[in-house]
Design a protein around this motif. Structure first.
Motif, short mmCIF file in Angstrom:
data_model
loop_
_atom_site.label_atom_id
_atom_site.label_comp_id
_atom_site.label_asym_id
_atom_site.label_seq_id
_atom_site.Cartn_x
_atom_site.Cartn_y
_atom_site.Cartn_z
N UNK A 114 -5.69 85.91 -78.96
CA UNK A 114 -6.47 86.32 -77.78
C UNK A 114 -7.85 85.69 -77.83
N UNK A 115 -8.43 85.69 -79.01
CA UNK A 115 -9.77 85.09 -79.16
C UNK A 115 -9.73 83.61 -78.81
N UNK A 116 -8.69 82.93 -79.29
CA UNK A 116 -8.57 81.49 -78.99
C UNK A 116 -8.38 81.24 -77.49
N UNK A 117 -7.53 82.07 -76.89
CA UNK A 117 -7.26 81.91 -75.45
C UNK A 117 -8.53 82.13 -74.64
N UNK A 118 -9.32 83.13 -75.06
CA UNK A 118 -10.59 83.40 -74.39
C UNK A 118 -11.55 82.26 -74.55
N UNK A 119 -11.66 81.83 -75.78
CA UNK A 119 -12.63 80.81 -76.11
C UNK A 119 -12.34 79.51 -75.36
N UNK B 12 -21.97 77.46 -72.20
CA UNK B 12 -20.80 77.78 -73.00
C UNK B 12 -21.03 79.09 -73.76
N UNK B 13 -22.18 79.18 -74.38
CA UNK B 13 -22.48 80.40 -75.12
C UNK B 13 -22.46 81.60 -74.19
N UNK B 37 -15.25 85.15 -80.97
CA UNK B 37 -14.86 84.04 -81.81
C UNK B 37 -16.07 83.28 -82.34
N UNK B 38 -15.88 82.68 -83.46
CA UNK B 38 -16.95 81.88 -84.03
C UNK B 38 -17.35 80.80 -83.03
N UNK B 39 -18.64 80.53 -82.95
CA UNK B 39 -19.11 79.52 -82.00
C UNK B 39 -18.45 78.19 -82.32
N UNK B 48 -13.58 72.80 -68.25
CA UNK B 48 -14.12 74.15 -68.18
C UNK B 48 -15.57 74.22 -68.61
N UNK B 49 -16.01 73.25 -69.39
CA UNK B 49 -17.35 73.34 -69.93
C UNK B 49 -18.39 73.14 -68.85
#
Lengths: 189, 421
Positions: A114-119, B12-13, B37-39, B48-49
């Motif tokens: 989920x985190x990857x998909x969000x990111x 992005x952040x 998630x980690x930056x 998307x960016x």
């Protein structure tokens, strides 16, 4: 489900020119691998149910033109006419969406996925429920092995997309993250 | 055209932060929502960016054309409008993803493609057009150019040639590579090419994303000898040019350049640029349209240090193919004017572009006016076709390619001589 499928087949039949083979007969080899009711039970072979017709059309076209390489599909698509491609892709879109996977979701992997998909904002193009839109495929409930294989192929550019979006998106997804992403998407429904 | 975007770290952040609070993916799970998630930056090529987080922006994404070319009788010809006195007809159809155009001295028209692997040739025998595939298995062969019997083809990361092409149309050999010292980025990697009055081949290398810092191999136009030797950088600060031509009077190179995505609905506008000396810097990704310092990458930069455009072509309109009109078929006011194909926007709520405009110049080579010429490709905010390139035929008529329908149209002036199909 059966009713929908039967109706779809009937509709598809009506729209086909008279042919020695019925559409049902022509679609049978597809369904043999991809699953009778939209859900594939064949390793590494995608479920087709609820797939976006424009996406399916692009893939069938790419198989026919050998822009996407997978020999059985290149062979199957070789002799299809433009109208055939449209008929099959419209038919694919009418198949019921893939069944909920029977294996239980792994909580830790789901969280990482989920985190990857969000990111990576997968939901922007693939829709918040991952049902896809137009030329962007439904990935919700897709077979996990197929998703993982496909993401890896986009990453090493061995599968060229119609346009190059997925090759770009996969640049920063690490190889060992692909499994979690696939697990997460396979368990969306 | 499909412009991939790129990275604005600040946005992005903001995006990552924002998405931690949205329901999207995480909230659908029974699992505990994951920690942020980690930056990790989105890839520079990701469309998307830089995208702001709002509903209207979320609806926008590059538009993909149908893969199958439209049948001749399904083309939107009846919807297309040209000024009074002009006529438009279908020149050829059935060429999937028809893009850049070039013409041989014998009148064969070559058509490149981007999303398929083919280069087409349209031949004309007593008014009867036929289309042949003269090269296939190529990778994004968008660019075509012709000189002294030889066809040049630009793929994503190499340029090749077929000599004496007109003699081998029925059985062409595989193209021979002349130059491949090119990056392999997908984003803005496809190429328009042309041969200048200096008999050099001009080959652009786009910036590898929407708005990115990059190495010295990107964001430029190179020129080289026709055998691929002697390559040098001719212009820099070029984001993504997909069309250029030389002013017939001054011999200066004019080129279109596509502005960045996601800055706003109304700016930056695409540029029409003029090169007055080799090595000029046109500003991207620091300065856009001559007067907008990029909100992220432009800190410490000043637009006055870059060559400003001579004309603005509209926001996100994807100004692509452009050629000076040197023929005598069209009225005098079109002499030495520039026709520019605008592929049409994706990064805009109300689509704009999707037409051919005519740019008239002042004596000093600056832009006097930009007027619509061929319109009708947008209907209910959807494309019914998308123009990519324009090219003048020997008789002074103008061809326009349409990659949405896989077709080429011909615009003529005066009493119509209907070309047989």
């Amino acid at each position: 489900m059966y009713k929908t499928l039967t109706a779809a087949l009937a509709l598809a039949l009506l729209t086909l020119p008279a042919s020695a083979e019925t559409f049902q007969e022509r679609a049978a080899p597809c369904l043999a691998c991809h699953g009778e009711r939209g859900t594939s039970e064949t390793e590494n072979t995608p479920s087709l149910g609820g797939q976006q017709a424009p996406y399916a059309l692009i893939q069938l076209f790419m198989f026919r033109e050998k822009l996407r390489l997978f020999e059985p599909m290149n062979e199957m698509a070789k002799s299809l006419t433009d109208d055939d491609l449209r008929t099959f892709s419209d038919f694919i879109a009418t198949l019921p969406k893939p069944a909920v996977p029977t294996d239980a979701a792994d909580t830790a992997r789901m969280a990482r996925g989920a985190a990857l998909a969000n990111q990576n904002r997968c939901n922007t193009c693939h829709n918040p429920d991952y049902s896809g839109k137009e030329n962007v495929p439904r990935i919700a409930g897709q077979r996990e092995d197929y998703l993982a294989k496909t993401l890896a192929e986009y990453k090493d550019n061995s599968r060229h997309g119609y346009d190059a979006t997925m090759a770009d998106v996969m640049q920063t997804v690490a190889k060992d993250q692909i499994g979690d992403l696939a697990h997460y998407l396979a368990h969306q429904h | 055209m499909i412009d991939t975007s790129f990275a604005s770290r600040r946005l992005l952040l903001a995006g990552v932060f924002f998405s931690a609070f949205t329901l999207c993916a995480a909230a659908q799970q029974p699992a505990t929502p994951p920690a942020a998630p980690a930056a990790q930056p989105l890839p520079p090529g990701s469309p998307m960016i830089g995208r702001p987080d709002n509903e209207a922006a979320a609806k926008l994404a590059p538009v993909a054309p149908p893969p199958i070319p439209a049948a001749a009788d399904k083309l939107p010809l009846a919807k297309l409008k040209v000024p009074a006195g002009f006529n438009i007809e279908v020149y050829a159809s059935g060429m999937a993803n028809a893009r850049s155009l070039a013409q041989s001295d014998k009148g064969t028209v070559f058509v490149g493609s981007r999303l398929v692997d083919k280069v087409y040739a349209i031949t004309d025998k007593d008014g009867r057009k036929s289309v042949k595939v003269i090269a296939s298995g190529l990778y994004r062969p968008n660019g075509v150019a012709f000189k002294d019997g030889t066809l040049y083809i630009a793929e994503l990361s190499k340029v090749s040639k077929i000599e004496k092409i007109d003699d081998v149309l029925d059985n062409p050999p595989k193209p021979t590579v002349i130059y491949d010292k090119l990056p392999k980025d997908e984003a803005h990697g496809w190429k328009f090419i042309a041969i200048g009055p200096d008999d050099k081949l001009y080959v652009p290398v786009g910036q590898p994303g929407n708005n990115v810092l990059h190495d010295a191999d990107h964001g430029q136009i190179r020129r080289m000898n026709l055998d691929g030797t002697g390559a040098e950088v001719y212009a820099v600060g070029v984001r993504n040019t997909v069309g250029f031509d030389w002013n017939p009077e001054t011999k200066q190179l004019y080129f279109t350049d596509n502005g960045r995505d996601w800055l706003s609905e109304t700016v930056p506008e695409d540029e029409l640029n003029r090169v007055t000396k080799a090595g000029e810097d046109f500003g991207a990704p620091f300065c856009y349209q001559g007067n907008i310092i990029d909100q992220e990458l432009g800190w410490g930069k000043d637009c006055k240090n870059y060559t400003p455009p001579v004309g603005l072509m509209g926001p996100h309109t994807a100004a692509l193919g452009m050629r000076f009109y040197t023929g005598s078929m069209f009225p005098k006011q079109y002499k030495n004017a520039i026709f520019v194909a605008r592929h049409g926007s994706w990064n805009k709520s109300q689509k704009q572009g999707g037409d051919v405009v005519v740019v008239k110049l002042n004596k000093d080579g600056t832009v006097k006016s930009v007027e619509p010429f061929l319109t009708g490709f947008i209907e209910d905010n959807k494309y019914v076709g998308r123009p990519v390139d324009v090219m003048q035929l020997k008789d002074g008529s103008l061809l326009v390619s349409d990659d949405w329908n896989g077709a080429v149209y011909r615009i003529s002036y005066g009493k119509q001589k209907v070309a047989a199909k």
